[in-house]
Each structure stands twice: as structure tokens, then as C-alpha cells.
Scaffold this motif. Sequence first.
Motif, PDB file in Angstrom:
ATOM      1  N   TYR A  71     -46.689 -50.676 -33.312  1.00  0.00           N
ATOM      2  CA  TYR A  71     -46.966 -49.295 -32.916  1.00  0.00           C
ATOM      3  C   TYR A  71     -47.136 -48.446 -34.171  1.00  0.00           C
ATOM      4  N   SER A  72     -48.121 -47.566 -34.120  1.00  0.00           N
ATOM      5  CA  SER A  72     -48.375 -46.702 -35.283  1.00  0.00           C
ATOM      6  C   SER A  72     -47.646 -45.368 -35.177  1.00  0.00           C
ATOM      7  N   THR A 108     -52.279 -42.209 -33.266  1.00  0.00           N
ATOM      8  CA  THR A 108     -52.882 -43.475 -32.839  1.00  0.00           C
ATOM      9  C   THR A 108     -54.374 -43.531 -33.184  1.00  0.00           C
ATOM     10  N   ARG A 129     -44.279 -50.524 -44.704  1.00  0.00           N
ATOM     11  CA  ARG A 129     -44.165 -51.308 -43.481  1.00  0.00           C
ATOM     12  C   ARG A 129     -44.865 -52.652 -43.622  1.00  0.00           C
ATOM     13  N   TYR A 133     -46.146 -54.223 -41.229  1.00  0.00           N
ATOM     14  CA  TYR A 133     -47.357 -54.069 -40.402  1.00  0.00           C
ATOM     15  C   TYR A 133     -48.530 -53.567 -41.237  1.00  0.00           C
ATOM     16  N   HIS A 134     -48.296 -52.563 -42.099  1.00  0.00           N
ATOM     17  CA  HIS A 134     -49.371 -52.021 -42.934  1.00  0.00           C
ATOM     18  C   HIS A 134     -49.841 -53.042 -43.970  1.00  0.00           C
ATOM     19  N   THR A 147     -48.876 -39.780 -41.239  1.00  0.00           N
ATOM     20  CA  THR A 147     -49.529 -40.640 -40.250  1.00  0.00           C
ATOM     21  C   THR A 147     -49.287 -42.099 -40.624  1.00  0.00           C
ATOM     22  N   GLN A 148     -48.938 -42.909 -39.608  1.00  0.00           N
ATOM     23  CA  GLN A 148     -48.767 -44.339 -39.844  1.00  0.00           C
ATOM     24  C   GLN A 148     -49.907 -45.152 -39.215  1.00  0.00           C
ATOM     25  N   TYR A 149     -50.975 -44.452 -38.835  1.00  0.00           N
ATOM     26  CA  TYR A 149     -52.141 -45.150 -38.310  1.00  0.00           C
ATOM     27  C   TYR A 149     -52.806 -45.922 -39.450  1.00  0.00           C
ATOM     28  N   ALA A 150     -52.876 -47.238 -39.314  1.00  0.00           N
ATOM     29  CA  ALA A 150     -53.313 -48.099 -40.427  1.00  0.00           C
ATOM     30  C   ALA A 150     -54.768 -47.879 -40.814  1.00  0.00           C
ATOM     31  N   GLU A 202     -52.624 -53.374 -32.298  1.00  0.00           N
ATOM     32  CA  GLU A 202     -52.089 -52.038 -32.540  1.00  0.00           C
ATOM     33  C   GLU A 202     -52.094 -51.200 -31.261  1.00  0.00           C
ATOM     34  N   ASN A 203     -50.903 -50.717 -30.890  1.00  0.00           N
ATOM     35  CA  ASN A 203     -50.742 -49.743 -29.804  1.00  0.00           C
ATOM     36  C   ASN A 203     -51.199 -50.239 -28.437  1.00  0.00           C
TER      37      ASN A 203
END
Length: 533
Positions: free
Chosen positions: A47-48, A52, A125, A127-128, A189-192, A295-296
Amino acid sequence: MTTFDLTKYGIEVKEIHRNSSVPVLYELGLRLEEGTAISDVGALLVYSGEKTGRSPKDKRVVRHPDSEKNIDWGPINIGLDEHTYMVNRERALDYLNTRPRIYVVDAFAGWDPKYRLKVRIICTRAYHALFMQNMLIMPTAAELEQFGEPDYVIFNGGGFPANRYTSEMTSKTSVDVNLEAKEVVILGTQYAGEMKKGIFSIMNYLMPLEEVLPMHCSANVGEEGDVSILFGLSGTGKTTLSADPKRKLIGDDEHCWTDDGTFNIEGGCYAKAINLSEENEPDIYNAIRFGTVLENVVYDKKTRKVDYTDTSITQNTRASYPINFIDNVQIPCIAGHPENIIFLTCDAFGVLPPVSKLTPEQASYHFISGYTAKVAGTEMGITEPQATFSACFGAAFMMWHPNRYAELLAEKIKKHHATAWLVNTGWTGGAHGVGSRIKLKYTRAMIDAIHNGDFDHVNFVKDEEFGFMIPESCPNVPSEVLIPRNTWEDKERYEQVKDKLVALFNENFKKFEKDVNEEIVDAGPKRSLSVES
């Protein structure tokens, strides 16, 4: 874990994971990052957070005398002063220093060694890190040993907000590009996708300085080495149509056209996952496995099976995977000069032909326009088709004025004798709500006809308003589908809707006219005298 040193950036964290293996990143993500799980086919579910999707209104470019004159300043490229940039950079570094561990990805952007960038991602992260290891071109062990200093660094402090009261900030999110410092700073923002598009924006600035055209497009290559590039905004079929079992994929999103040919900027794909099915998009569906970042998406908590139709988190669900997860791919992702340039549009007005041939000047016009249409019902308050224009089919990432990219495109089309086509994947027989969507099998047949040279031997008719040439026949496509007017029962209504679309094109292009070559302006559509009167 490595003993990699980041103290030159002011980062004192001791636990640093550099270019970690996929299993290690899975373990760290699952153990330490809330909401992370493994899907039933082995993909990493992440999850970002609050954001999103990208935050284009929060992107800033640092003003500097060396680059200032080249940048097309405005609502897309919003200026930022050096002092505010340093405040945001310090904020990101302070946040990074509070973390117990840091992830570093050192990799390449660009498959052509002549033009590739060495990029360093510093993030918090797993994830990133995995996302960027998928999206960039990973160095071999020997290349990593010789990596040296990067050309550009991204400081991803996205888990910490920007200060809204800092001068020139508009929200808690800020994505700042500093071309002279060769850095990108991310806050709030954590949206990759912000990291991926930050690199694309940098390439979009650098490449025209070397007479190279950066393109927001997909690309594939046939058995004879013939290359096609496909431009298109979201929902037009760019990813779907570039995945062709008869052709090898070069890439699905970001490419450059040089004096030597075409190369992919990325090492992976970032595909939309909404309504994904094995039947409609087998290449993407089968690429989702161990190593893929999902993602999401929404999934069953017991079985971990993903429901691709569930958009309760966001409509912008995504899958990130290395390009070699696609079976039919060209590695390295480099090929020759494009023979065909295909502009995809989803015309919900139902007046553009399913396929037409463009002159180089018309190609530049449609490239600058970047047209598609939103369908009624996709957003609150939209009751009829809405025209959408995005310059160069990727306005949010273009640093120069669109004319700079259009000139490069026209030069390369003429020099390398490429043919440009406009392909409408939208409506036929009437606008959305009256007509029907053009069948995917017909669109595929038209793309095949372009690749096979089938249109070299057919008659064309000229569209009086738009000026492009429409083929009168195509293998495996009923001829009545090819001429839009013939598919409408209400011919008078067709002329009215067409005139409206021409007017929308003309109105949109007004903002470019003073900076665009006269022959490109003249290549635009003309309103019909009969309708005007």
C-alpha cells in the motif's frame, strides 16, 4: 545488509541495504511494513498510503540560470527557488536520519550505454527499493563494483510531509527536481510512481540537448527488425496493443529515438491492473509472480487472491515487474529506427476513423495535441464525452515547450522515412451512449495491416475537415467500419458532433500557435463551411 557509506549526503544511518535480492526485500517488507502481504501467485502486495497516484500540482523545478531559458514554465513546470529547495532537502535528510534502516538502489536509466544515466535511489521502504529495482536496469556485479558516483540522486523522504507554510509549497506533498544539483527530493507521498516519473522528467530535459527525442510511448519490433512506437493516453490501449504475440516488446512506457535507433529508458513495466484478466491481457497477467509489486489492490485475506475489479482503494491499481517477466521481449531493449508511428486515441465522440494516415506535419499537430476523450459516467457530473488533451501524450513530464519535441519528431520521421498513423480505439456508429466501442479484434487487425504493409495497395479517401487519409479497405475488418460517417444513422448529427470536435482541437491548439511552426499549425483540422454557415 552492506557497510555502504552515505555520510557524504549527511545520512548517518548504519543499516543500509544496497541492491538487495528480491527475497531479502520481501522478508524486510513483510516483517516491517504494515499491510504488506504475499499474493496467491507470489507477488508482493503493498500500500502506498494516502496518495495512490502522482501529485502533478506539487511538482517543482528549481530555477537556475543554466536551464531556466530551456524550460516551459507554467502550470506543469512550476518554478522553485534554491533556498526553498534546500529547506525541503534538509527536511528529507532529517527524516532519513530518523529511520533505523535505509535502502539504496544503484542502477541505470536507458539501455543504450551512450545515453544511459547512473541513478541512485535512497529510500526508507523495501517496497520502494523493489519497485525501483524492477523499473530501472540493474547492473551486473561487475558493473556495480565500478558504479562510482551516480549522475542523479533521488532522496525519497515521502513518509514525512513538506511544511505547507514553507514559501511556494501548496500542500504536504512536494516533488522537487534540481537539474543543476542533479537531485530529486520527495516529501509527503509514498506513491512509488513519483520516483519513476522523476527520472523520466530528467531524461525529457537532457535528451533534446543531444538532439534525441524522449517519448512517452510503448514500442515493439517485428521479425524483420521493423520497429513501431505507440503513443496514447490512459485508456487508449497503449500497453494492450504493444503486447503483440507476433512482435517482441521493447518497452511499454518510456523510450528515446536517437540517431542510431530506439531504446527503452526503463528495465521494467508499470502496468495498470484495473479489470486485469488473463483473457484480455495475458502478457501482463502472467507477469504477476514472485518479484512483482502489486500496488493498492484489494485481495481476499484468507486466500490472498487479488480482485482486480475492486477499485475501493483506488482506480489506479498497478503492477510493477522486470521486463523479462514478459515472454516475448527484446533484451537488451534496443532496436532500429521506427517505421511506423501510431497515435492511439479513444474518441468517445465517435467521429475519428478507426485508422488514418498522417503527413509528418499532421503527425506533429496530433503529437502536440495529444487527444483522447473521457467517457460519460467515469466522473461525477460528466454526461457527455469530454475531450482531453495532453501535449506530446505526456504533458506532465515534458520540460521543454511541446514544439521542441514536435520538431524532433518531424525531423526524425522525415529523415528515417517513418509513416505516422492515427488509430481510434473508441466509438463507432455514434458517440458514447449511442454507438459502440470499436472491437479490439478490428483494432488488432488494423495494427497488423500497418505492420504487414497492407495499406500500401489500397485506395484512400481524404477527410475534408481533418485532412488525413482514410483507407477504404483492411483485411479482416468490414469496410463500412472504416468510414465513420457511414456508421452513423443520423448523418446530420454526425456532422454536428464532428464540427464540435474540430472546434475543440482548434481551441486547445491556440495556446501553442505562437511558438509552433506555421506548417504544423496549418496541418490542423478546418471547420466545415456548410456546418459553420
